[in-house]
Structures are given as structure tokens and as C-alpha cells.
Enzyme design. Sequence first.
Site, PDB file in Angstrom:
ATOM      1  N   GLY A  52       0.867  -1.182   0.000  1.00 34.86           N
ATOM      2  CA  GLY A  52       0.000   0.000   0.000  1.00 34.86           C
ATOM      3  C   GLY A  52       0.901   1.228   0.000  1.00 34.86           C
ATOM      4  O   GLY A  52       2.124   1.128  -0.219  1.00 34.86           O
ATOM      5  N   GLN A  62     -10.866   7.094  -0.270  1.00 37.71           N
ATOM      6  CA  GLN A  62     -11.581   8.159  -0.997  1.00 37.71           C
ATOM      7  C   GLN A  62     -11.252   9.515  -0.404  1.00 37.71           C
ATOM      8  O   GLN A  62     -11.114  10.503  -1.098  1.00 37.71           O
ATOM      9  CB  GLN A  62     -13.086   7.932  -0.906  1.00 37.71           C
ATOM     10  CG  GLN A  62     -13.555   6.681  -1.577  1.00 37.71           C
ATOM     11  CD  GLN A  62     -15.051   6.476  -1.361  1.00 37.71           C
ATOM     12  OE1 GLN A  62     -15.738   7.315  -0.800  1.00 37.71           O
ATOM     13  NE2 GLN A  62     -15.542   5.330  -1.807  1.00 37.71           N
ATOM     14  N   GLY A  82      -8.948  12.240   1.387  1.00 36.88           N
ATOM     15  CA  GLY A  82      -7.638  12.602   0.856  1.00 36.88           C
ATOM     16  C   GLY A  82      -6.578  12.667   1.916  1.00 36.88           C
ATOM     17  O   GLY A  82      -6.537  11.841   2.832  1.00 36.88           O
ATOM     18  N   GLU A 126     -13.604  18.448   6.032  1.00 39.39           N
ATOM     19  CA  GLU A 126     -14.209  17.200   6.508  1.00 39.39           C
ATOM     20  C   GLU A 126     -14.552  17.348   7.978  1.00 39.39           C
ATOM     21  O   GLU A 126     -14.020  18.237   8.656  1.00 39.39           O
ATOM     22  CB  GLU A 126     -13.236  16.030   6.314  1.00 39.39           C
ATOM     23  CG  GLU A 126     -13.358  15.383   4.950  1.00 39.39           C
ATOM     24  CD  GLU A 126     -12.397  14.236   4.727  1.00 39.39           C
ATOM     25  OE1 GLU A 126     -11.676  13.847   5.669  1.00 39.39           O
ATOM     26  OE2 GLU A 126     -12.372  13.731   3.597  1.00 39.39           O
ATOM     27  N   ASP A 159      -2.017  -8.895   9.501  1.00 42.32           N
ATOM     28  CA  ASP A 159      -0.789  -9.692   9.382  1.00 42.32           C
ATOM     29  C   ASP A 159       0.388  -9.097  10.160  1.00 42.32           C
ATOM     30  O   ASP A 159       1.108  -9.815  10.861  1.00 42.32           O
ATOM     31  CB  ASP A 159      -0.369  -9.825   7.903  1.00 42.32           C
ATOM     32  CG  ASP A 159      -1.462 -10.453   7.043  1.00 42.32           C
ATOM     33  OD1 ASP A 159      -2.412 -11.026   7.602  1.00 42.32           O
ATOM     34  OD2 ASP A 159      -1.355 -10.363   5.806  1.00 42.32           O
ATOM     35  N   HIS A 184     -16.510   3.546  10.422  1.00 43.63           N
ATOM     36  CA  HIS A 184     -16.939   4.660   9.571  1.00 43.63           C
ATOM     37  C   HIS A 184     -18.455   4.708   9.589  1.00 43.63           C
ATOM     38  O   HIS A 184     -19.117   3.672   9.500  1.00 43.63           O
ATOM     39  CB  HIS A 184     -16.425   4.459   8.141  1.00 43.63           C
ATOM     40  CG  HIS A 184     -16.450   5.713   7.332  1.00 43.63           C
ATOM     41  ND1 HIS A 184     -17.614   6.237   6.826  1.00 43.63           N
ATOM     42  CD2 HIS A 184     -15.466   6.557   6.964  1.00 43.63           C
ATOM     43  CE1 HIS A 184     -17.331   7.355   6.177  1.00 43.63           C
ATOM     44  NE2 HIS A 184     -16.032   7.576   6.242  1.00 43.63           N
ATOM     45  N   ARG A 204     -16.570  11.344  14.006  1.00 41.40           N
ATOM     46  CA  ARG A 204     -16.962  10.088  13.376  1.00 41.40           C
ATOM     47  C   ARG A 204     -17.632   9.100  14.348  1.00 41.40           C
ATOM     48  O   ARG A 204     -18.623   8.475  14.021  1.00 41.40           O
ATOM     49  CB  ARG A 204     -15.696   9.464  12.796  1.00 41.40           C
ATOM     50  CG  ARG A 204     -15.930   8.599  11.630  1.00 41.40           C
ATOM     51  CD  ARG A 204     -14.625   8.258  10.964  1.00 41.40           C
ATOM     52  NE  ARG A 204     -14.373   9.115   9.825  1.00 41.40           N
ATOM     53  CZ  ARG A 204     -13.380   8.928   8.963  1.00 41.40           C
ATOM     54  NH1 ARG A 204     -12.552   7.920   9.130  1.00 41.40           N
ATOM     55  NH2 ARG A 204     -13.222   9.734   7.949  1.00 41.40           N
ATOM     56  N   HIS A 259     -13.450   0.422   9.843  1.00 42.95           N
ATOM     57  CA  HIS A 259     -12.730   1.217   8.846  1.00 42.95           C
ATOM     58  C   HIS A 259     -11.230   1.329   9.129  1.00 42.95           C
ATOM     59  O   HIS A 259     -10.423   1.185   8.223  1.00 42.95           O
ATOM     60  CB  HIS A 259     -13.366   2.610   8.820  1.00 42.95           C
ATOM     61  CG  HIS A 259     -12.838   3.523   7.779  1.00 42.95           C
ATOM     62  ND1 HIS A 259     -12.873   3.215   6.440  1.00 42.95           N
ATOM     63  CD2 HIS A 259     -12.249   4.764   7.872  1.00 42.95           C
ATOM     64  CE1 HIS A 259     -12.347   4.227   5.741  1.00 42.95           C
ATOM     65  NE2 HIS A 259     -11.951   5.158   6.588  1.00 42.95           N
ATOM     66  N   ARG A 312      -8.970   8.524  15.284  1.00 42.28           N
ATOM     67  CA  ARG A 312      -8.190   9.186  14.235  1.00 42.28           C
ATOM     68  C   ARG A 312      -8.991  10.303  13.578  1.00 42.28           C
ATOM     69  O   ARG A 312     -10.164  10.129  13.252  1.00 42.28           O
ATOM     70  CB  ARG A 312      -7.814   8.150  13.177  1.00 42.28           C
ATOM     71  CG  ARG A 312      -7.022   8.688  12.016  1.00 42.28           C
ATOM     72  CD  ARG A 312      -6.753   7.584  11.042  1.00 42.28           C
ATOM     73  NE  ARG A 312      -7.991   7.078  10.486  1.00 42.28           N
ATOM     74  CZ  ARG A 312      -8.525   7.459   9.337  1.00 42.28           C
ATOM     75  NH1 ARG A 312      -7.916   8.375   8.604  1.00 42.28           N
ATOM     76  NH2 ARG A 312      -9.651   6.942   8.915  1.00 42.28           N
TER      77      ARG A 312
HETATM   78  C1  SIN Z   1     -13.595   9.133   4.103  1.00 46.04           C
HETATM   79  O1  SIN Z   1     -13.415   9.555   2.980  1.00 46.04           O
HETATM   80  O2  SIN Z   1     -14.626   9.310   4.726  1.00 46.04           O
HETATM   81  C2  SIN Z   1     -12.500   8.340   4.750  1.00 46.04           C
HETATM   82  C3  SIN Z   1     -11.347   9.185   4.982  1.00 46.04           C
HETATM   83  C4  SIN Z   1     -10.543   8.684   6.106  1.00 46.04           C
HETATM   84  O3  SIN Z   1     -10.880   7.664   6.692  1.00 46.04           O
HETATM   85  O4  SIN Z   1      -9.554   9.335   6.456  1.00 46.04           O
END
Ligand code: SIN
Length: 511
Positions: free
Chosen positions: A12, A45, A47, A111, A206, A227, A273, A334, A369
Site C-alpha cells: 500500500g 476516498q 484525501g 471534513e 498480518d 466509519h 466520526r 474502517h 483518528r
Molecule cells: C472518508 O473519505 O470518509 C475516509 C477518509 C478517512 O478515513 O480518512
Amino acid sequence: MHTYDYAIVGTGIAGLYTALLAQRRGSVLILTKGSIDDCNTKYAQGGIAAAIGEGDSPDLHFWDTVAAGAGLSNRDTVRLLVSEAADRIAELIELGVPFDTVNGEVALAKEAAHTMPRILHAGGDATGEHIEVTLGHRVRQSRIEVLEHCLATEILVEDGVVRGVEALDCRTGSKEQFGCKRLVLATGGAGRLFKYTTNSEVATGDGVALAFQAGAEIMDMEFFQFHPTAIRLPGVHPFLISEAVRGEGGLLRNVEGHRFMPDYSAENEMAPRDVVTRSILYEMQKTRSDRVFLDITHLAPRVITTRFPHIYRFCMDHGLDITRGLIPVAPAAHYMMGGVKTNSWGEASIKGLFAVGETACTGLHGANRLASNSLLEVLVFGKRVVEKEIDKTGEDGPGVGELGYYYLPDRGASGMPLVGCTALQSLMWESVGIIRSGDALDKAANTVSAWEKCLEKPSDRSSYELDNLVLTGRLVAEAALIREESRGAHFRTDYPEPSPDWVRHIVLRRN
Ligand code: SIN
């Protein structure tokens, strides 16, 4: 056995980015259990957060991150993150990541829980994919050796120092050992522990399982972020509906059409969140439904299709035109805040062992987070892993609160074979999920322990992954049982408030 300067597990953003920096300093081997582009990053998704906009500052980003962490974020680590963000983003742009722009300037979105617009995207909601493709391309062009379909099965430690890694060739079933001076675990998280998750199938814990078995310290495992909005349709993977959709003005409605977030928080849909996630769950219970709806029908269709092309296309492919109709959503696992305990150089408690990204627990995220800090964390701490002078002792500790050390208790139960991964995922979702209680956690820890005792010796990729999930599940359940309070993403009905006694971290070690 050939010895590399760096062996990196995972492809990743954490694995690829760290490898690209490491190749400037020595020989690099990357191991990945699938192909180079099998990872979670490409589904990101949201950023990357960076305080580069007008009126914003690293200080504001610092305080937003600390507030989300609910009293457990390591402030020195947060300070490093926010102050290095702009430079790391510039490097990513230099590597070729095509961030979205407006009038020639990088576009910045807002956000939840960020006080300023500071989220960079690439291709709207395709940020992760653009990063993965760009970095993957760079790695393919480089001298870095990549072994695909090669699953790391054991960390080789001698006299307390990492000497290498053993891996299974998933196609032939044979095992091989690779020597290394530094082993970097970049295997992502463990979302596959739960029945509903936004994570791809590679997220099987892992790195945490390997590190724990080798004797490394594992921290903050009780903090798993759920999430609020993943698509909920029968037989469809819980595809993420980005928080940015609520950032653009998306409203949450229950199945009766009622917009419910104002009933729970003054911040409405932009509440943190964990608050939105629990509110959705309460509404689902209240209305006896398995979903709520996200409503963006009031936005101009052009905004939807240009800002969220992936989401729009995915929904269209599943018969939903989200410019006219509601999106059925429900929470899903998430992000794993806990992981291999590292210092701010990404160094774990065994010399020569490092962890980056979701596998690591730098203490940055604390109990929760802040959205879009995870990709940034990889950039800042991946660089530090490579820069760390190995013979110098790194600083230790999580910075906020004490460390409490625990060993996994011997729970004694046995004779209850695990019928398969689905049973584990259902148990974790029901009993170690969004809303927890001591009784349910205790039963879950007993059950997972009993399953652990019945596992057969692993021989192929899926049996190793199941072992890793069972062990990681046990770590999450045990840590959640130990923490007798509610904080951030960890919520217990028997201890519904945060407690000043628990401003500390749970560190798990192998007995
Ligand atoms: C999201 O786009 O809602 C997820 C972004 C993230 O988890 O940082």
C-alpha cells in the site's frame, strides 16, 4: 541467505513510499502476499490533510488532531505530523500524484472535525487509487526487488535483533528466508475482523500478528474506528461513502425520512466520526432497520458527478442514481488506531523492527483518528523510518498517559473449533464492535481464545490469514475488556463515560 538493507512487507502507500525513499540508502526487498496493487490504499476516498490553505496553520491542524484523539494522542508525534505535512505533500506532487486544483491552486475540502478546509484529493474521491498507481509505477521503474504472492510468516529474531523474515510462496507452498538489517511492517490494518468493513480482503492484521508473535509490544488495540457511512445493500460489499459527502452538505435521514443528527449533536452531520456512527446505530435500532439514508439530492448533479465520480459510478452500477435518490448506508469497520507500538521513528520494541501506517501505533491517533490523517502519517513517519540511524536509541513512550503492560490471560477454554472466518467476523461485529459491554467482551475473548487453541497449523495464504485474524481479534477483545471506560472510538455501556484513571495506554505483550 542474502541480506538486504531493508525488507518491507506490504505494497500500500506505506510499503511503496517507504521503499522509494529507502532505495536511496540501500538495497530494498518488498514482499507482498498478493500482487503489487492488492492493497487498501487504492480504496481511500478521503484525501490527505495538510494545513496549507489561507488562514489555516499547523497549529490548528495540531489541535483538531489532539481533540479527535480524546486525550490519548502523543502530542510530540502530532506536532511532527502537522509541521512536516506541507513538505511531504510537495514530495508527493514531485513523484507525480495529480492532486485536484482550482484556478491553478491545490483544491482544499473540509471534513468533519477539521476546523478548516485542508483535505487534498486526487480525481475527486479517487485519491488512494491515484497515489497507489503513481507510487506503484515508480517502484516498477526502480531497482527495488518486489516479490509478489509472498506472504511473510515469521520475523527472524536472534539475540533480540531482527535478522530477517521468513515467507511463504503462496503459489508453490515453499518457504524461504530473507535476511535484512531493517524489517518494515506495512501490511495495513485488520478491518476483515468485522462482518461489515470498508477494507479490502487483504486487511487481515498480518503485521500486528507477526510482530506480537515475535515478542514486540502492541498498543491501543481497543480503539477501532467504525466509519458511519458505508453502502448497505444486500449482497454488496460495504463500499465507503466518503465523509466528504457530508462535508459537501449530505444529510442523514432515518428510514422514516427524519433528519436525525440534530437530535444527537450540535455539529449535526459534521460531528466526530464516533458520534455519527453511534447515532446511526441508535436510529437503526429505534426504527428496527439495518440502514439509514444519506441524502444529497439537494446538491447540483454536476457537483456530485465531479466531486464523487467513484461513488456516483459505483451507485449507478448498483441501480442507484444518487443525484435523485437516497443512498442506503450503515456503519462499517474502517481503521485500526492501535498496532505495533513504535516511537516517532517508526521503531518497534525489537531492534531492527519498524512499522508504518495502519500497522503501526505511533500514538498519533490516540483514541480516535482525525479523518485524512492516515495517508499523511505514512508520508511523515515512512520518511523517518528510513532516516533513523539504527544504532542510536530512539525516544520511547506514547507521550500522553502512562503505559500499562498486559499479557494475554490463559483463558483455559478449548474444544470449540472455529467454523470459519465468518463466525469470527460475526462475533467481533456483535460483541467487540461499535457498542460494547464487559459481559459481551468477556464472552467474546473466551470464544476467540477457544478458537485459537483449535486452529490447525497454517499451510497456505488463507489459513495464515485466518490465524492472524484470530490473534488480532483476541488482542482487540482483550484490550477492550481491560479498558473500563468509554473514550473516542471505544464505547462501553457498562462504563459510558471517560475516566481520568484511564488516560493511559494498554500495551499487550506475548507471555
Ligand atoms: C472518508 O473519505 O470518509 C475516509 C477518509 C478517512 O478515513 O480518512
